[in-house]
Design a protein around this motif. Sequence first.
Motif, mmCIF file in Angstrom:
data_model
loop_
_atom_site.group_PDB
_atom_site.id
_atom_site.type_symbol
_atom_site.label_atom_id
_atom_site.label_comp_id
_atom_site.label_asym_id
_atom_site.label_seq_id
_atom_site.Cartn_x
_atom_site.Cartn_y
_atom_site.Cartn_z
ATOM 1 N N LEU A 171 -0.856 -2.846 -15.825
ATOM 2 C CA LEU A 171 0.370 -3.021 -15.100
ATOM 3 C C LEU A 171 0.586 -1.807 -13.779
ATOM 4 C CD1 LEU A 171 3.112 -5.164 -16.789
ATOM 5 C CD2 LEU A 171 2.014 -5.562 -14.642
ATOM 6 N N LEU A 172 0.771 -0.833 -14.669
ATOM 7 C CA LEU A 172 1.272 0.624 -13.766
ATOM 8 C C LEU A 172 -0.105 0.764 -12.662
ATOM 9 C CD1 LEU A 172 2.604 3.023 -16.187
ATOM 10 C CD2 LEU A 172 3.646 1.958 -14.482
ATOM 11 N N ALA B 131 -2.000 -1.309 -11.361
ATOM 12 C CA ALA B 131 -2.034 -2.647 -10.379
ATOM 13 C C ALA B 131 -0.772 -2.123 -9.224
ATOM 14 C CB ALA B 131 -1.711 -3.885 -11.059
ATOM 15 N N ARG B 132 0.397 -1.640 -10.179
ATOM 16 C CA ARG B 132 1.426 -1.396 -8.997
ATOM 17 C C ARG B 132 1.167 -0.175 -8.209
ATOM 18 N NH1 ARG B 132 7.294 -1.635 -11.753
ATOM 19 N NH2 ARG B 132 6.734 -3.972 -11.508
ATOM 20 N N ARG B 133 0.335 1.051 -8.621
ATOM 21 C CA ARG B 133 0.015 1.997 -7.796
ATOM 22 C C ARG B 133 -0.846 1.707 -6.871
ATOM 23 N NH1 ARG B 133 -2.039 5.917 -11.494
ATOM 24 N NH2 ARG B 133 -0.184 5.352 -12.887
ATOM 25 N N ALA C 4 -1.109 -1.159 -5.431
ATOM 26 C CA ALA C 4 -0.361 -2.299 -4.402
ATOM 27 C C ALA C 4 0.431 -1.133 -3.491
ATOM 28 C CB ALA C 4 0.808 -3.095 -5.036
ATOM 29 N N ALA C 5 1.157 0.005 -4.264
ATOM 30 C CA ALA C 5 1.851 1.105 -3.280
ATOM 31 C C ALA C 5 0.959 1.704 -2.320
ATOM 32 C CB ALA C 5 2.686 1.833 -4.194
#
Lengths: 465, 500
Positions: free
Chosen positions: B491-492, B494-496, B498-499
């Motif tokens: 999840l992390l 994927a978030r990174r 995306a950022a």
Amino acid sequence: MDLTLHANRNQPATPDRRAVVAGGLALAALSGPAVAAGEFPQRPLSLLVPANPGGGWDQLARLMQQVITAGKLSPRPIDVFNKGGAGGAIGLADLVTRRHDDPYTLMVAGSVMVGSTISQDSPFKVSQTRPLARLILEDLVVAVPTNSPFQTMAALVAAFRRDPAAIAWSGGSAGGVDHILAGLIAEAAGLGPDVVRYVAFSGGGEASAAIMGGQVTAAIAGLGEWKPLADAGHIRLLATGSPQRVGDGTVPTLREAGLDVVLQNWRGVFAAPGAPDDALRWWSDLLDRMRREPAWQQFLRNKGWADGYMPGEDFARFIRAEEAKTGTVLARLGIGGGGGGNSPVGPWAVPQGVGVLAAASLAGVAWETRRLRPGQAVAPAGLEDDDEGGGPLPLWGRFGAGAAIVPLYIGALNFVGFAVATPIFILAICLLMRSTTLKWDIPAAIGISAAVWLLFTRLLDIALP
Amino acid sequence: MDLSSLIDNMSTGFSVALSPDKLIFGLLGVVIGTAVGVLPGLGPSVAIALLLPLTFGLDPTSAFILFGGIYYGTMYGGSTTSILINTPGDAAASVSTFEGYPMARRGLGGVALATSAIGSFIGGTFATFMLMLAASSLAAVTLWFGPPEYFAMMLLALAMVTGMAGKSLPRALFALSLGLGLAMVGIDMQTGANRLTFGVQELYGGIDVALGAVGLFAVGEALWLIAAPLDSASERLPTNRLWLTMDEWRRSAVPWLRGTVVGFCSGLLPGTGATFATFLSYGVERRFSKHPEQFGKGAIEGLAGPEAANNAAAGASMVPLLALGIPGSATTAIMLVAFQLYGLQPGPTLMETNKDLVWGLIASLYVANVLLVILNLPLVGLWVQLLRIPKGLMTAIILVFSTVGAYSLQGSLGDVVIVWLLGVAAFLLRRFGFPIAPVLLGLVLGPMLEQDLRRSLAISSGDFGIFLTRPIALAIFALIAGLAVYRLASLLRARRAAAA
């Protein structure tokens, strides 16, 4: 309160007998005493087992069926059906309400039902039936795993006295004979019954696996169930709850181990409270002939059950005495009536946890909904849930119509029966869904109803309402 | 057991199972089993209980060959209606609705049925093979599992299946807690306390999982079909092809094998069973799939795994019955009664003294599997013709079968009312964006999760340390923690991504 929207399969349906639902209250079935003396039985007979297939009551009922059928003891066929749940309370309620005057059904049950009706505070008691005969006695045994350090009952009791919390007892559901015996052992050992740590299993395989695997210190069950496991060397029997040694005499009694406890499990048959006397006489005669069959005696020996035959009025007195005794014992042990026994996690802890989870997730849903942009609606979810939002939105009106038509159908089943209600129901659904092929739907509706009817009543032998 | 005696035993077994009269009983069993499996609500234990009186005149070998055929047949038949009309034939077939029904709606009904039949064959054959090879030693392993291990396994299944969450985690959690709440209804086994029944006697025994499956899926779907505007009730579902493409074979192969292993292991344990096995297998497939986005829309992996799992679990539950004489499921419990009515006690002794019966039964399970796959693959073409029934009539059929199926379980219209209320609840949940599968998951796992937690704590006098001091339980908890860390990390990442 009884929901009484039920009608039973195997319902011995005379034309004048129909369950009546009025104002949500149960009315007894209307039936004339049409059965003339000497002519009983005129229809097939049933044995009601108030438990799911596989347990002790079920075994007894199926044995009765087998012996009666094989010995051609009854002029009519006899079938067995199960109506399980809640330690037998659901089957008992069926017998004393809807089958109140039914002479064709006997219930096969035993001492566990006396305990469960009391501990659950059930509206019906076993003494409300017509107890017909006690058939068998089964001795209870205390067993330990084969690798247990306890070689004798005295050693187990000594350890139990030293540290009650170190011994985990197990057996069937709370409030049953197994649980009561554990409490009585604690009392006889000079401990309060509330110190018993009791682990309940649903019986059968789970309880056997738990004791064989050494998951619990000691366990209680029927001798018949565990004799084969002991013979095969999987468990060790320490003592029986019988008055004197049973079987081959190798297992001592609890009294020999210095505990003044005698407790036996019994099983018997019960008739509906309003069953006419001539029918009861016929049944009693049948039971008497049945227990004389060599096959019956042979099976009892194989199974480790004792012939505990006690007919008629003696059995009724016995039941009343059992109820009184069990009630006081359960109260002393603190079992039932909402009391949580001696369980470290009470009956409400997990439901409360679930409630907290539900509340928290609803709060999460509310937070999500607030983050929706104006004009954006909540999309339906579904198994075909796709990115477009799961297809067109349903119409509330049609949902209401659909949701209303089903209870109408269920009601119709109860009053006019399956054969009439089903074709009409199928057509109603087709009309509701604006079928364009109505002229085909009518024969299809009749065909489907007939097929379902034949399938269940003829092939599977399940009566439909 | 050495190889030569095994070969000896199996040749005895096959000579029994393939003799013409026994073959007829095997065939009769699989046909009855398939029919009972197709009917919603009725499961194998009820079917065997109904037939028991008719077998009194038979010799035990014929009777048990019949029962074995019924048991395997219901596992094949149960998924047929799950796939075609979203109506699980029995509780163990409910998971097949998750991917099977969407496949049918996409015109792949035939493919789904074929996938299910082949998966069932693989699962059933493997389980029978292991039963033949190593029944005694496998049965010994099951005894290592106690309440703490079962509790850990239930948590593992929950962790695996959180993937069912779909778009919104809070909604899925609410649906799950609803299912868990429904599971708590009835008399509590540990204390005898009366919970959440509101005095309604029909609820004292709790809500049967089979009723939950039929109500939530079949009746819910029928109400949805009634309420969702259609062009016409005469609309039919498309059907394209009946057989798997090369790509579908490739995608199903590993899930079949994984499902078989998962199903077999959970089927061995007396405390879990086939329904649990299918949920676990579905979770495993979802986790390992290369196409997680297709789940819920007809991912063939999510059908292949559970279909192999439920048959493997059915076969595995015969292991503790034959090797130790303890039943591992409702169906084997009634089979134990049947054994005893014949004056037989299953266990190691029976395997030695009554070779014809035991090995004939095992061999007949192989035969039943072959018969079932021969019977079911050609039937696929016939079954998909059901999809040609106009929707109006189809909806009515779903409701009639759900009603009759629920009624036939206990002969009680109260059960029919429960099924109908669950259907309405399912419709409302779905309308407001709540997924329905977690409700059933809660209903299936809830009782085991709660009872085994409380049994564990009763054994340890309330000390939670019991979950950490037992090696198997600890290993399962470590696996759960590992999965959670892995999921968090991805999840992390994927978030990174995306950022960035």
